[in-house]
Design an enzyme around this catalytic site. Structure first.
Site, PDB file in Angstrom:
ATOM      1  N   HIS A   1      55.244  23.048  16.166  1.00  0.00           N
ATOM      2  CA  HIS A   1      53.806  23.263  16.044  1.00  0.00           C
ATOM      3  C   HIS A   1      53.430  24.790  16.122  1.00  0.00           C
ATOM      4  O   HIS A   1      52.213  25.303  15.794  1.00  0.00           O
ATOM      5  CB  HIS A   1      53.095  22.471  17.388  1.00  0.00           C
ATOM      6  CG  HIS A   1      53.294  21.302  17.348  1.00  0.00           C
ATOM      7  ND1 HIS A   1      52.591  20.559  16.342  1.00  0.00           N
ATOM      8  CD2 HIS A   1      53.586  20.384  18.426  1.00  0.00           C
ATOM      9  CE1 HIS A   1      53.054  19.058  16.696  1.00  0.00           C
ATOM     10  NE2 HIS A   1      53.450  19.123  17.983  1.00  0.00           N
TER      11      HIS A   1
ATOM     12  N   GLY B   1      50.862  23.302  21.160  1.00  0.00           N
ATOM     13  CA  GLY B   1      51.688  21.966  21.599  1.00  0.00           C
ATOM     14  C   GLY B   1      53.048  22.201  21.907  1.00  0.00           C
ATOM     15  O   GLY B   1      54.184  21.631  21.684  1.00  0.00           O
TER      16      GLY B   1
ATOM     17  N   ASP C   1      59.340  13.368  14.286  1.00  0.00           N
ATOM     18  CA  ASP C   1      58.339  13.560  15.777  1.00  0.00           C
ATOM     19  C   ASP C   1      57.208  12.797  15.689  1.00  0.00           C
ATOM     20  O   ASP C   1      56.645  12.644  14.642  1.00  0.00           O
ATOM     21  CB  ASP C   1      58.237  14.944  15.829  1.00  0.00           C
ATOM     22  CG  ASP C   1      57.755  15.340  17.374  1.00  0.00           C
ATOM     23  OD1 ASP C   1      56.673  14.816  17.757  1.00  0.00           O
ATOM     24  OD2 ASP C   1      58.412  15.915  18.168  1.00  0.00           O
TER      25      ASP C   1
ATOM     26  N   HIS D   1      54.322  13.552  16.593  1.00  0.00           N
ATOM     27  CA  HIS D   1      53.253  14.508  16.099  1.00  0.00           C
ATOM     28  C   HIS D   1      53.451  14.927  14.893  1.00  0.00           C
ATOM     29  O   HIS D   1      54.594  15.348  14.602  1.00  0.00           O
ATOM     30  CB  HIS D   1      53.100  15.587  17.213  1.00  0.00           C
ATOM     31  CG  HIS D   1      52.952  14.914  18.534  1.00  0.00           C
ATOM     32  ND1 HIS D   1      53.803  14.716  19.743  1.00  0.00           N
ATOM     33  CD2 HIS D   1      51.843  14.596  19.277  1.00  0.00           C
ATOM     34  CE1 HIS D   1      53.386  14.289  20.804  1.00  0.00           C
ATOM     35  NE2 HIS D   1      52.276  14.195  20.614  1.00  0.00           N
TER      36      HIS D   1
ATOM     37  N   ASP E   1      60.309  11.675  20.847  1.00  0.00           N
ATOM     38  CA  ASP E   1      59.124  10.730  21.043  1.00  0.00           C
ATOM     39  C   ASP E   1      58.679   9.899  20.119  1.00  0.00           C
ATOM     40  O   ASP E   1      57.461   9.399  20.353  1.00  0.00           O
ATOM     41  CB  ASP E   1      57.937  11.798  21.597  1.00  0.00           C
ATOM     42  CG  ASP E   1      57.775  12.891  20.446  1.00  0.00           C
ATOM     43  OD1 ASP E   1      58.222  12.780  19.370  1.00  0.00           O
ATOM     44  OD2 ASP E   1      56.878  13.900  20.803  1.00  0.00           O
TER      45      ASP E   1
END
Length: 405
Positions: free
Chosen positions: A157, A165, A192, A194, A281
């Site tokens: 990020h 992030g 990820d 995100h 994640d």
């Protein structure tokens, strides 16, 4: 995977000792847990294991602005009031912040020198006496390995002049820039949960890097970017691919989607190098089939990323290390310094479930009971204990790091 791939693995025990602060989801302690699973399963004996160098400010400034790098170098919890600080709550200032950035970035980008060659690694006299590349991207560039692993990296990020992030330095962009010195095309894959916004943004206008991100997408889900319609601009038009996913996608659906897209991308784009960000994640259970791709002729750099349930991150990255080594790991976790975290069943693989977790994982128990000042002092002491022996099989890598849990 291809047979007889030569794999390099990078780890520094100091990277797991930093503390983001009370109730912060990011726990670098997960890296210590991952490393001890790698040791417990004996995977280190099948790889070349290195301690990464600490990236120099000038190396970090190959992407980030010099002013921003200097800011990170100078700011501390005691001096942060003296600096204009726009890091935000998700990117706190903590002790040894810059050193943390130097370590995880150093493992991804590299340094022109051979660093500590560790136990179970045989080195010829001619190799040991030469000035060679030791860290991930540069080691790949010099054809000293086919696959490089840096689970401490993957902080996707961070922007050119800003942290975001939980990410301060974008090691992935720096690693890709290094690979571009030797390879006309680099493929970046991000799994990820995100969106890999920092990497996409850095290469949005070029066709020399293709970015492919599989992620949850929505206005209320960080970072709020990664629409399917965002495909790049100018020379980079159609070289950014975003695959927004809905909550609850199962392993089979994800694997089919991943294989279909990535196999076509590899076939069409013909990258000389592939960078794979494995944020833990995003997926649940055993979803490692996504690695079963034909990447003959391309080198592979694998990094970590997100993941806020420490024991599951360790399980995930240990499993993925095994996959890269073409080694099937027993489901029963061997005894190791962190075995209690895997109770009550002590299993490596978890039952499948919802793949997309909450945006922030808040533990059910208090991870921060101990006095933070005492913890930091202990970490400072730990850095001076058995620095040359921390990778030996059976070694206790800073037992007091369990304070973080």
């Amino acid at each position: 995977m291809r047979s007889k791939d030569k794999i390099s693995y990078f780890y520094d025990g100091d990277v797991g000792s930093v503390y983001f602060g009370p109730n912060h989801p990011m726990k670098p302690h997960r890296l210590c847990m991952t490393h001890h699973l790698v040791l417990a399963y004996g995977l280190h004996s099948k790889m070349e294991v290195y301690r990464p160098h600490k990236a120099y400010p000038v190396e970090l400034a190959q992407f980030h602005s010099a002013d921003y790098v200097e800011f990170l170098n100078r700011i501390t919890p005691d001096t942060q009031n003296l600096f204009p600080n726009n890091l935000g709550e998700d990117c706190p200032v903590f002790d040894n912040l810059f050193e943390f950035c130097q370590i995880y970035a150093g493992g991804t980008i590299g340094k022109i020198s051979l660093v500590n060659m560790l136990v179970h690694v045989e080195v010829s006299n001619s190799l040991a006496n030469k000035d060679l590349v030791a860290d991930a991207a540069r080691r790949l560039n010099n054809k000293l390995c086919d696959i490089a692993i840096n689970w401490a990296g993957g902080l996707h990020h961070a922007k050119k002049c800003a942290a975001s992030g939980f990410c301060y330095i974008n090691d992935l962009v720096l690693g890709i820039l290094e690979l571009l010195k030797y390879h006309p095309r680099v493929l970046y894959i991000d799994i990820d949960v995100h969106h890999g916004d920092g990497v996409e943004e850095a290469f949005y206008f070029t066709d020399r890097v293709m970015t492919v991100s599989f992620h949850k997408y929505g206005d209320k889900f960080f970072p709020g970017t990664g629409d399917m319609k965002d495909t790049g601009e100018r020379d980079g038009r159609f070289y950014s691919i975003n695959v927004p996913l809905k909550d609850g996608i199962d392993d089979g659906s994800f694997t089919r989607l991943f294989k279909t897209i990535i196999s076509k991308v590899v076939e069409t784009y013909l990258p000389g190098a592939i960078v794979l960000q494995c944020g833990a994640d995003s997926l649940a259970g055993d979803r490692l089939g996504c690695f079963n791709l034909s990447i003959d002729g391309a080198i592979l750099l694998v990094t970590g990323g997100g993941g806020y349930t420490k024991e599951n991150v360790a399980r995930c990255w240990a499993l993925e290390t095994g996959v890269l080594l073409d080694t099937e790991l027993p489901n029963e976790i061997p005894d190791n310094d962190y075995i209690k975290y895997f109770a009550p069943d002590y299993s490596l693989k978890l039952p499948g479930g919802h793949i997309v977790p909450p945006d922030f994982y808040i533990p059910d128990f208090d991870e921060d009971e101990q006095n933070p000042d005492e913890r930091v002092n202990q970490h400072t002491q730990d850095k001076h204990i058995q620095r040359d022996d921390e990778y030996y099989e059976g070694d206790h890598d800073n037992d007091n790091h369990t304070d973080d849990a």
